[in-house]
Design an enzyme around this catalytic site. Structure first.
Site, PDB file in Angstrom:
ATOM      1  N   PRO A 181     -47.669 -13.188 -34.006  1.00  0.00           N
ATOM      2  CA  PRO A 181     -48.700 -13.425 -35.475  1.00  0.00           C
ATOM      3  C   PRO A 181     -50.221 -13.987 -35.501  1.00  0.00           C
ATOM      4  CG  PRO A 181     -47.232 -15.523 -34.279  1.00  0.00           C
ATOM      5  CD  PRO A 181     -47.510 -14.361 -33.252  1.00  0.00           C
ATOM      6  N   GLU A 224     -44.439 -20.084 -25.103  1.00  0.00           N
ATOM      7  CA  GLU A 224     -46.858 -20.357 -25.899  1.00  0.00           C
ATOM      8  C   GLU A 224     -46.751 -18.214 -26.066  1.00  0.00           C
ATOM      9  OE1 GLU A 224     -47.709 -22.063 -27.607  1.00  0.00           O
ATOM     10  OE2 GLU A 224     -45.849 -23.201 -27.484  1.00  0.00           O
ATOM     11  N   ARG A 234     -34.384   4.605 -39.643  1.00  0.00           N
ATOM     12  CA  ARG A 234     -33.698   4.984 -40.545  1.00  0.00           C
ATOM     13  C   ARG A 234     -34.354   5.916 -42.017  1.00  0.00           C
ATOM     14  NH1 ARG A 234     -35.205   2.700 -44.765  1.00  0.00           N
ATOM     15  NH2 ARG A 234     -32.951   2.320 -46.538  1.00  0.00           N
TER      16      ARG A 234
HETATM   17  C1  LIG Z   1     -42.999 -19.364 -30.039  1.00  0.00           C
HETATM   18  S1  LIG Z   1     -44.153 -17.809 -30.609  1.00  0.00           S
HETATM   19  C2  LIG Z   1     -45.229 -17.846 -29.937  1.00  0.00           C
HETATM   20  C3  LIG Z   1     -46.062 -18.445 -31.263  1.00  0.00           C
HETATM   21  C4  LIG Z   1     -48.123 -18.492 -30.603  1.00  0.00           C
HETATM   22  N1  LIG Z   1     -47.485 -19.714 -29.478  1.00  0.00           N
HETATM   23  C5  LIG Z   1     -48.332 -18.472 -31.877  1.00  0.00           C
HETATM   24  O1  LIG Z   1     -48.326 -20.165 -31.930  1.00  0.00           O
HETATM   25  O2  LIG Z   1     -49.023 -17.617 -31.901  1.00  0.00           O
HETATM   26  C6  LIG Z   1     -43.279 -16.578 -29.314  1.00  0.00           C
HETATM   27  C7  LIG Z   1     -43.042 -15.086 -29.358  1.00  0.00           C
HETATM   28  O3  LIG Z   1     -42.474 -15.120 -30.730  1.00  0.00           O
HETATM   29  C8  LIG Z   1     -42.882 -13.515 -31.083  1.00  0.00           C
HETATM   30  N2  LIG Z   1     -43.268 -14.069 -32.416  1.00  0.00           N
HETATM   31  C9  LIG Z   1     -43.158 -15.589 -33.143  1.00  0.00           C
HETATM   32  N3  LIG Z   1     -43.741 -15.135 -34.385  1.00  0.00           N
HETATM   33  C10 LIG Z   1     -44.285 -13.773 -34.482  1.00  0.00           C
HETATM   34  C11 LIG Z   1     -44.456 -13.097 -35.931  1.00  0.00           C
HETATM   35  N4  LIG Z   1     -44.273 -13.403 -37.254  1.00  0.00           N
HETATM   36  N5  LIG Z   1     -44.111 -11.755 -35.940  1.00  0.00           N
HETATM   37  C12 LIG Z   1     -44.405 -11.302 -34.791  1.00  0.00           C
HETATM   38  N6  LIG Z   1     -44.426 -11.459 -33.222  1.00  0.00           N
HETATM   39  C13 LIG Z   1     -43.410 -13.247 -33.219  1.00  0.00           C
HETATM   40  C14 LIG Z   1     -44.545 -13.516 -30.161  1.00  0.00           C
HETATM   41  O4  LIG Z   1     -44.370 -12.593 -29.353  1.00  0.00           O
HETATM   42  C15 LIG Z   1     -44.608 -14.555 -29.225  1.00  0.00           C
HETATM   43  O5  LIG Z   1     -45.542 -14.041 -28.325  1.00  0.00           O
END
Ligand SMILES: C[S@@+](CC[C@H](N)C(=O)[O-])C[C@H]1O[C@@H](n2cnc3c(N)ncnc32)[C@H](O)[C@@H]1O
Length: 257
Positions: free
Chosen positions: A89, A116, A154
């Site tokens: 994120p 996490e 694509r």
């Molecule tokens: C539960 S999330 C972790 C979120 C992190 N603790 C935070 O609050 O930013 C687990 C994984 O999902 C992926 N992920 C979650 N949301 C994402 C997003 N909006 N864009 C890209 N990857 C995402 C990332 O690889 C992340 O490490």
């Protein structure tokens, strides 16, 4: 082009490669995809890939060492080491400009976080680019990785039936795509716009451009500003936009004020 995915859930990726218009690109090897599971690169009896967070708090963190071994295996299977992309994120928002850039490259290693997230030291040591799918939190990086893979695939030559197809997609020329219609011509009270049935190519092109401009102005004015800055708007486009901005009704009879 080759993509290597570091993921704890390779089962999520496999079905995606056998469906839809992109499947031939994967089946023929035009775009190669291989998954590497960090769990296969653990050295303890429990095949541990995560542990508690230093400093306390809920949730687990993905361990550096299994990821590093998986990354080394993935890079050594490539003709040349690829850039390492981590989904987070906190990353740069994925957009079509980035997809087009990657579509001309040799692929990448895509690192999918879980729990996490990943121990920051892996990111600091190995990651070239962090990408976000948007301002929301997913359970893992697999969906963003598949979104990137699909968007890049694509654009590869021959993947879409009609090569011009992606050139008229949203964002390709900086604007949103115009609305599309198909059979039947009349659906209850709703008719297909007559110009689309006229066979008059220039009028159809002008109608589509006008609709595309209007949709972009009303939904994503930021894209209009960017297209203007890039010199992508014609004098005719600008005339339409200034009329609408002065209160003239758009093609749907509404005003944008
Ligand atoms: C539960 S999330 C972790 C979120 C992190 N603790 C935070 O609050 O930013 C687990 C994984 O999902 C992926 N992920 C979650 N949301 C994402 C997003 N909006 N864009 C890209 N990857 C995402 C990332 O690889 C992340 O490490």
């Amino acid at each position: 082009m080759r993509f290597d995915l570091l993921t704890l859930f390779p089962e999520l990726v496999a079905p995606f490669l056998t469906q839809g218009i992109t499947r031939r690109a994967y089946a023929s090897g035009q775009v190669q995809v291989q998954c590497w599971n960090p769990r296969d690169y653990t050295e303890d009896n429990y095949r541990r890939v995560d542990d508690r967070c230093y400093g306390g708090g809920p949730g687990m963190v993905m361990l550096v060492e299994p990821l590093e071994r998986a990354l080394a295996a993935a890079q050594s299977a490539r003709a040349q080491p690829g850039p390492v992309i981590h989904f987070s994120p906190a990353g740069r928002r994925m957009d079509q400009a980035l997809v087009q850039e990657l579509a001309h490259g040799q692929g990448a290693v895509l690192v999918c976080g879980r729990y996490e997230g990943i121990d920051q030291r892996f990111i600091d040591r190995h990651v070239d680019l962090e990408l976000s799918l948007g301002d929301f939190v997913l359970s893992g990086g697999e969906l963003p990785a598949l979104a990137l893979l699909d968007a890049v695939t694509r654009l590869q030559p021959g993947v879409l039936g009609d090569a011009a197809s992606h050139e008229q997609d949203s964002f390709s020329d900086g604007l949103l795509d115009c609305p599309h219609y198909s059979r039947p011509e009349q659906l209850g009270a709703d008719a297909v716009p007559p110009v689309l049935l006229s066979g008059h190519h220039e009028q159809i092109r002008a109608w589509r451009r006008e609709r595309s401009l209007w949709l972009t102005l009303t939904r994503r004015p930021d894209l209009i500003a960017a297209a203007r800055a890039d010199g992508r708007l014609s004098r005719k486009d600008e005339a339409l936009l200034s009329a609408w901005s002065a209160g003239a009704p758009g093609p749907d009879g509404k005003t944008c004020l």
